[in-house]
Motif scaffolding. Structure first.
Motif: not given
Ligand code: NDP
Ligand code: MG
Length: 373
Positions: A259-282
């Motif tokens: 919301a604060l960066n809109f309409p741009r997207r910026k790297n705000c050093h937030l956690p990211r998903l790691d697909f090299s680890k097992k990821l279960n979505l139910s």
């Protein structure tokens, strides 16, 4: 240059997430004004750390709110305001922020639930955006909106729901649940009110009304789906059956940053998903039998107008009383149903009407609770 931000409700859970985001990204954001209600002493500490120039104790100005809050907003001279106040009390904040033509990053879902039509009209007339911060609505907005706020045509919104701390339980097992159990959300640490709402699923009901209004969706264009991991924050299905989803680890800093960066997207050093680890979505369909508020929300969504206001007002009083140990957990849906089914459909054609209905329903709910003693 730093984006100048006003933070309303700086002492709350969303307030703290916003502060953490600013702490991580001091070159991007500056808080130029902040408010607190019961915890002004804490706000002063926050102000010392973040060098916030303008502070407002909203408890002190309650009598003269629009005028004093308006003056505060002007003095701050900000580029965006975050409304992280909890409950229906947040509506008057949203109204004044838009009236002052300040872009609104909106966490306070109750504003949209109760007065979506009016806030959207005001935003359009004043050419300022309303940027949803509620994670599901941020996800939907990220999928649907272009940088001019035009929304793509869609078939259906898939509104994800963690299921809360009582997922998989029978109503008979949870009707006498303790406060501490109801507050123990599996994925999110939030304020008390929204935590209880996540246990009853009232939160998803409010989000259902919020999505209908923010995205002009009909009731049958929104499907609630239980998704325990809170990684898919919501999804949208298009005419050809293709579904787009927004994924990220559960952190409210992500939708706030968007919301604060809109309409741009910026790297705000937030956690990211790691697909090299097992990821279960139910994903599961919701259990309407054991979470009766979903049926009540269906009834309200069919009618809209005054019904979301009624749902929200009665729910706020019931949650307050549950947290004060005056009623059992199971009384929340029971009394809410009774209050809602006793009301008739009324067209909402003024803001005054919204405040009037809210007040009336609060009184009725208190009376109904008193009868239970
Ligand atoms: P909290 O209860 O943690 O914080 C509420 C904030 O609002 C506090 O700063 C409080 O000030 C202030 N406040 C409370 N009552 C009033 C009032 N009457 N007038 C002015 N200010 C007031 O709530 P949350 O941060 O959890 O939630 C805030 C909003 O964001 C809610 O609408 C919620 O639904 C929404 N939201 C929250 C999420 C979350 O993860 N927490 C996720 C998505 C949406 P003080 O402490 O000084 O009294
Ligand atoms: Mg949400």
């Amino acid at each position: 240059v730093k984006k100048k931000i006003i933070l309303c409700g700086a002492t709350g859970s969303i307030g703290k997430s916003a502060l953490e985001l600013v702490r991580k990204n001091p070159e991007k954001f500056a808080i130029v004004g902040a408010t607190a209600h019961r915890n002004f002493a804490e706000l002063k500490k926050i102000a010392a750390e973040f060098e916030i120039k303008n502070l407002l104790d909203t408890k002190k100005i309650a009598e003269n709110f629009p005028k004093k809050f308006g003056e505060f907003l002007k003095k701050c001279d900000a580029e965006i305001a975050i409304n992280a106040v909890s409950g229906f009390s947040g509506l008057k904040f949203s109204l004044e922020i838009l009236r002052q033509k300040i872009p609104l990053a909106l966490a306070n879902k109750e504003s949209i639930v109760a007065a979506g039509k009016f806030l959207q009209k005001m935003a359009a007339e004043n050419s300022v955006p309303i940027l949803p911060v509620d994670s599901e609505h941020s996800a939907i907005f990220q999928i649907l909106a272009d940088e001019n706020f035009q929304l793509k045509k869609f078939q259906k919104i898939i509104l994800t729901c963690s299921g809360g701390p009582f997922f998989g339980k029978n109503f008979s097992e949870i009707k006498n649940a303790k406060i501490s159990a109801a507050l123990a959300h599996p994925n999110w640490k939030m304020g008390a009110k929204i935590s209880i709402d996540s246990a009853t699923l009232a939160n998803k009901c409010l989000e259902f009304f919020e999505a209908m209004q923010l995205f002009s969706a009909r009731k049958n264009q929104i499907e609630i789906v239980i998704h325990r991991e809170s990684i898919v924050h919501s999804a949208v299905e298009f005419r050809d059956g293709s579904i787009f989803a927004q994924l990220s680890p559960p952190s409210m800093q992500s939708p706030i940053a968007f919301a604060l960066n809109f309409p741009r997207r910026k790297n705000c050093h937030l956690p990211r998903l790691d697909f090299s680890k097992k990821l279960n979505l139910s994903f599961f369909p919701p259990d309407k039998k054991n979470f009766p508020l979903l049926e009540i929300a269906d009834f309200c969504a069919e009618k809209m107008e005054n019904f979301p206001i009624i749902f929200n007002a009665a729910n706020e009083i019931l949650v307050e009383n549950f947290l004060a140990e005056k009623i059992n957990f199971g009384k929340i849906p029971e009394i809410l149903k009774k209050i809602i089914f006793a009301e008739k459909l009324e067209k909402i054609n003024s803001l005054e009407k919204i405040f009037e209905i809210d007040k009336k329903i609060r009184e009725k709910t208190r009376d109904e609770i008193a009868k239970n003693f």
